[in-house]
Design a protein around this motif. Structure first.
Motif, PDB file in Angstrom:
ATOM      1  N   CYS A   7       0.839  -1.211   0.000  1.00 38.21           N
ATOM      2  CA  CYS A   7       0.000   0.000   0.000  1.00 38.21           C
ATOM      3  C   CYS A   7       0.868   1.253   0.000  1.00 38.21           C
ATOM      4  O   CYS A   7       0.554   2.233  -0.677  1.00 38.21           O
ATOM      5  CB  CYS A   7      -0.932   0.005   1.206  1.00 38.21           C
ATOM      6  SG  CYS A   7      -2.217  -1.247   1.099  1.00 38.21           S
ATOM      7  N   GLY A   8       1.961   1.216   0.752  1.00 42.05           N
ATOM      8  CA  GLY A   8       2.867   2.363   0.794  1.00 42.05           C
ATOM      9  C   GLY A   8       3.488   2.657  -0.554  1.00 42.05           C
ATOM     10  O   GLY A   8       3.636   3.817  -0.948  1.00 42.05           O
ATOM     11  N   LEU A   9       3.832   1.593  -1.283  1.00 41.44           N
ATOM     12  CA  LEU A   9       4.402   1.785  -2.619  1.00 41.44           C
ATOM     13  C   LEU A   9       3.401   2.444  -3.560  1.00 41.44           C
ATOM     14  O   LEU A   9       3.772   3.229  -4.428  1.00 41.44           O
ATOM     15  CB  LEU A   9       4.835   0.444  -3.217  1.00 41.44           C
ATOM     16  CG  LEU A   9       6.140  -0.130  -2.695  1.00 41.44           C
ATOM     17  CD1 LEU A   9       6.314  -1.560  -3.183  1.00 41.44           C
ATOM     18  CD2 LEU A   9       7.313   0.726  -3.142  1.00 41.44           C
ATOM     19  N   LEU A  10       2.131   2.137  -3.397  1.00 40.70           N
ATOM     20  CA  LEU A  10       1.112   2.657  -4.304  1.00 40.70           C
ATOM     21  C   LEU A  10       0.413   3.903  -3.763  1.00 40.70           C
ATOM     22  O   LEU A  10      -0.500   4.425  -4.403  1.00 40.70           O
ATOM     23  CB  LEU A  10       0.085   1.561  -4.600  1.00 40.70           C
ATOM     24  CG  LEU A  10       0.648   0.335  -5.309  1.00 40.70           C
ATOM     25  CD1 LEU A  10      -0.412  -0.738  -5.449  1.00 40.70           C
ATOM     26  CD2 LEU A  10       1.231   0.706  -6.657  1.00 40.70           C
ATOM     27  N   ALA A  11       0.842   4.384  -2.605  1.00 40.17           N
ATOM     28  CA  ALA A  11       0.191   5.542  -1.989  1.00 40.17           C
ATOM     29  C   ALA A  11       0.552   6.850  -2.693  1.00 40.17           C
ATOM     30  O   ALA A  11      -0.206   7.807  -2.640  1.00 40.17           O
ATOM     31  CB  ALA A  11       0.556   5.630  -0.509  1.00 40.17           C
ATOM     32  N   GLU A  12       1.679   6.881  -3.340  1.00 42.12           N
ATOM     33  CA  GLU A  12       2.112   8.073  -4.072  1.00 42.12           C
ATOM     34  C   GLU A  12       1.432   8.084  -5.436  1.00 42.12           C
ATOM     35  O   GLU A  12       1.510   7.103  -6.177  1.00 42.12           O
ATOM     36  CB  GLU A  12       3.639   8.051  -4.226  1.00 42.12           C
ATOM     37  CG  GLU A  12       4.217   9.179  -5.012  1.00 42.12           C
ATOM     38  CD  GLU A  12       4.014  10.533  -4.360  1.00 42.12           C
ATOM     39  OE1 GLU A  12       3.737  11.493  -5.097  1.00 42.12           O
ATOM     40  OE2 GLU A  12       4.109  10.599  -3.124  1.00 42.12           O
ATOM     41  N   PRO A  13       0.763   9.183  -5.808  1.00 44.74           N
ATOM     42  CA  PRO A  13       0.024   9.222  -7.087  1.00 44.74           C
ATOM     43  C   PRO A  13       0.880   8.909  -8.317  1.00 44.74           C
ATOM     44  O   PRO A  13       0.405   8.231  -9.238  1.00 44.74           O
ATOM     45  CB  PRO A  13      -0.522  10.649  -7.149  1.00 44.74           C
ATOM     46  CG  PRO A  13      -0.575  11.106  -5.734  1.00 44.74           C
ATOM     47  CD  PRO A  13       0.555  10.404  -5.027  1.00 44.74           C
ATOM     48  N   ASP A  14       2.133   9.367  -8.349  1.00 44.30           N
ATOM     49  CA  ASP A  14       2.990   9.088  -9.507  1.00 44.30           C
ATOM     50  C   ASP A  14       3.262   7.591  -9.631  1.00 44.30           C
ATOM     51  O   ASP A  14       3.215   7.022 -10.726  1.00 44.30           O
ATOM     52  CB  ASP A  14       4.314   9.836  -9.409  1.00 44.30           C
ATOM     53  CG  ASP A  14       4.163  11.345  -9.550  1.00 44.30           C
ATOM     54  OD1 ASP A  14       3.046  11.802  -9.880  1.00 44.30           O
ATOM     55  OD2 ASP A  14       5.163  12.059  -9.337  1.00 44.30           O
ATOM     56  N   ARG A  15       3.564   6.945  -8.505  1.00 41.75           N
ATOM     57  CA  ARG A  15       3.841   5.507  -8.530  1.00 41.75           C
ATOM     58  C   ARG A  15       2.576   4.722  -8.878  1.00 41.75           C
ATOM     59  O   ARG A  15       2.629   3.745  -9.626  1.00 41.75           O
ATOM     60  CB  ARG A  15       4.417   5.042  -7.193  1.00 41.75           C
ATOM     61  CG  ARG A  15       5.829   5.558  -6.953  1.00 41.75           C
ATOM     62  CD  ARG A  15       6.502   4.864  -5.788  1.00 41.75           C
ATOM     63  NE  ARG A  15       5.817   5.058  -4.528  1.00 41.75           N
ATOM     64  CZ  ARG A  15       6.230   5.879  -3.556  1.00 41.75           C
ATOM     65  NH1 ARG A  15       7.334   6.569  -3.702  1.00 41.75           N
ATOM     66  NH2 ARG A  15       5.545   5.986  -2.438  1.00 41.75           N
ATOM     67  N   LEU A  16       1.443   5.143  -8.340  1.00 44.30           N
ATOM     68  CA  LEU A  16       0.183   4.468  -8.637  1.00 44.30           C
ATOM     69  C   LEU A  16      -0.138   4.562 -10.129  1.00 44.30           C
ATOM     70  O   LEU A  16      -0.492   3.570 -10.768  1.00 44.30           O
ATOM     71  CB  LEU A  16      -0.960   5.069  -7.807  1.00 44.30           C
ATOM     72  CG  LEU A  16      -2.343   4.450  -8.006  1.00 44.30           C
ATOM     73  CD1 LEU A  16      -2.341   2.965  -7.637  1.00 44.30           C
ATOM     74  CD2 LEU A  16      -3.372   5.209  -7.172  1.00 44.30           C
ATOM     75  N   ARG A  49      11.445   3.065  -7.963  1.00 42.68           N
ATOM     76  CA  ARG A  49      10.935   2.766  -6.617  1.00 42.68           C
ATOM     77  C   ARG A  49      10.036   1.529  -6.638  1.00 42.68           C
ATOM     78  O   ARG A  49      10.113   0.683  -5.748  1.00 42.68           O
ATOM     79  CB  ARG A  49      10.164   3.985  -6.073  1.00 42.68           C
ATOM     80  CG  ARG A  49       9.593   3.791  -4.699  1.00 42.68           C
ATOM     81  CD  ARG A  49      10.697   3.660  -3.643  1.00 42.68           C
ATOM     82  NE  ARG A  49      10.107   3.484  -2.350  1.00 42.68           N
ATOM     83  CZ  ARG A  49       9.963   2.309  -1.732  1.00 42.68           C
ATOM     84  NH1 ARG A  49      10.402   1.217  -2.294  1.00 42.68           N
ATOM     85  NH2 ARG A  49       9.407   2.231  -0.546  1.00 42.68           N
ATOM     86  N   LEU A  50       9.197   1.402  -7.664  1.00 41.17           N
ATOM     87  CA  LEU A  50       8.328   0.228  -7.784  1.00 41.17           C
ATOM     88  C   LEU A  50       9.145  -1.050  -7.998  1.00 41.17           C
ATOM     89  O   LEU A  50       8.817  -2.104  -7.467  1.00 41.17           O
ATOM     90  CB  LEU A  50       7.326   0.411  -8.928  1.00 41.17           C
ATOM     91  CG  LEU A  50       6.231   1.453  -8.706  1.00 41.17           C
ATOM     92  CD1 LEU A  50       5.469   1.714  -9.999  1.00 41.17           C
ATOM     93  CD2 LEU A  50       5.282   1.013  -7.596  1.00 41.17           C
ATOM     94  N   GLU A  51      10.232  -0.922  -8.756  1.00 42.58           N
ATOM     95  CA  GLU A  51      11.088  -2.086  -8.989  1.00 42.58           C
ATOM     96  C   GLU A  51      11.816  -2.485  -7.717  1.00 42.58           C
ATOM     97  O   GLU A  51      11.905  -3.667  -7.386  1.00 42.58           O
ATOM     98  CB  GLU A  51      12.087  -1.795 -10.112  1.00 42.58           C
ATOM     99  CG  GLU A  51      12.886  -3.020 -10.518  1.00 42.58           C
ATOM    100  CD  GLU A  51      13.740  -2.786 -11.753  1.00 42.58           C
ATOM    101  OE1 GLU A  51      14.228  -3.785 -12.306  1.00 42.58           O
ATOM    102  OE2 GLU A  51      13.901  -1.625 -12.176  1.00 42.58           O
ATOM    103  N   SER A  52      12.322  -1.503  -6.972  1.00 37.13           N
ATOM    104  CA  SER A  52      13.016  -1.843  -5.716  1.00 37.13           C
ATOM    105  C   SER A  52      12.039  -2.423  -4.689  1.00 37.13           C
ATOM    106  O   SER A  52      12.430  -3.207  -3.835  1.00 37.13           O
ATOM    107  CB  SER A  52      13.738  -0.618  -5.145  1.00 37.13           C
ATOM    108  OG  SER A  52      12.810   0.328  -4.661  1.00 37.13           O
ATOM    109  N   GLY A  53      10.769  -2.062  -4.794  1.00 36.85           N
ATOM    110  CA  GLY A  53       9.754  -2.599  -3.886  1.00 36.85           C
ATOM    111  C   GLY A  53       9.183  -3.932  -4.337  1.00 36.85           C
ATOM    112  O   GLY A  53       8.429  -4.573  -3.610  1.00 36.85           O
ATOM    113  N   GLY A  54       9.517  -4.371  -5.547  1.00 39.56           N
ATOM    114  CA  GLY A  54       9.081  -5.672  -6.018  1.00 39.56           C
ATOM    115  C   GLY A  54       7.745  -5.692  -6.744  1.00 39.56           C
ATOM    116  O   GLY A  54       7.204  -6.762  -6.996  1.00 39.56           O
TER     117      GLY A  54
END
Length: 178
Positions: A7-16, A49-54
């Motif tokens: 959820c933290g990885l997807l909480a940022e609008p750009d990453r989402l 960031r998404l790649e480092s988070g898996g």
């Protein structure tokens, strides 16, 4: 990975937005930028960031979503199955229910009257006190508990947990939570 980390990885609008674009088929940073309308620099930062988070991976020069990350996070941190949870606050009754009730159904009817009474009281709680049920509805409810719903219905009546008159049934005994 923990569900809160996902959820933290997807909480940022750009990453989402970047993740959504990858899920929908964008396979390069430029395709993600075109799909999301984000500047290329923000897309690169978000994808890194998404790649480092898996959540995304680079495979043969293409970006792909790691959808299994969600399943893994839920499996690793899921609450215990219903079988491990107590079905009754009374520990003795819960122990009997654990033995004879599997996946919300009666696996087998206990031969001992005391244990059978515990099972029947648990089943009787499926019926609202004061409500009159036609036999067809009673059978439908009991079929969800056990394949031999006719015997189950007879047990409930014999134990005084349900009453019957002219094909209409009602709960007449057992514990009622107030």
């Amino acid at each position: 990975m923990r569900p809160d980390a996902v959820c933290g990885l997807l909480a940022e609008p750009d990453r989402l937005a970047a993740f959504a674009a990858v899920v929908l088929g964008a396979a390069t940073p430029s395709e993600v930028a075109a799909s999301t309308g984000l500047p290329a620099r923000q897309v690169v930062v978000a994808l890194r960031r998404l790649e480092s988070g898996g959540l995304v991976a680079s495979v043969d020069g293409r970006i792909v979503a790691e959808a299994d990350a969600f399943k893994e996070a839920v499996r690793e941190h899921a609450p215990p199955p219903a079988a491990e949870q107590d079905l009754d606050p009374d520990r003795a009754k819960a122990a009997v229910l654990r033995v004879f009730v599997r996946d919300g159904r009666i696996a087998r009817m206990p031969a001992a009257r005391g244990k059978r009474r515990i099972i029947l009281e648990h089943v009787a709680a499926s019926f609202e006190p004061g409500v009159r049920y036609p036999e067809r509805e009673v059978d439908a409810i009991l079929r969800a508990w056990h394949d031999d719903h006719a015997s189950l219905r007879r047990y409930l009546i014999d134990e005084g947990l349900m009453s019957r008159e002219d094909g209409i049934y009602w709960r007449s005994g057992g514990y009622v939570e107030v």
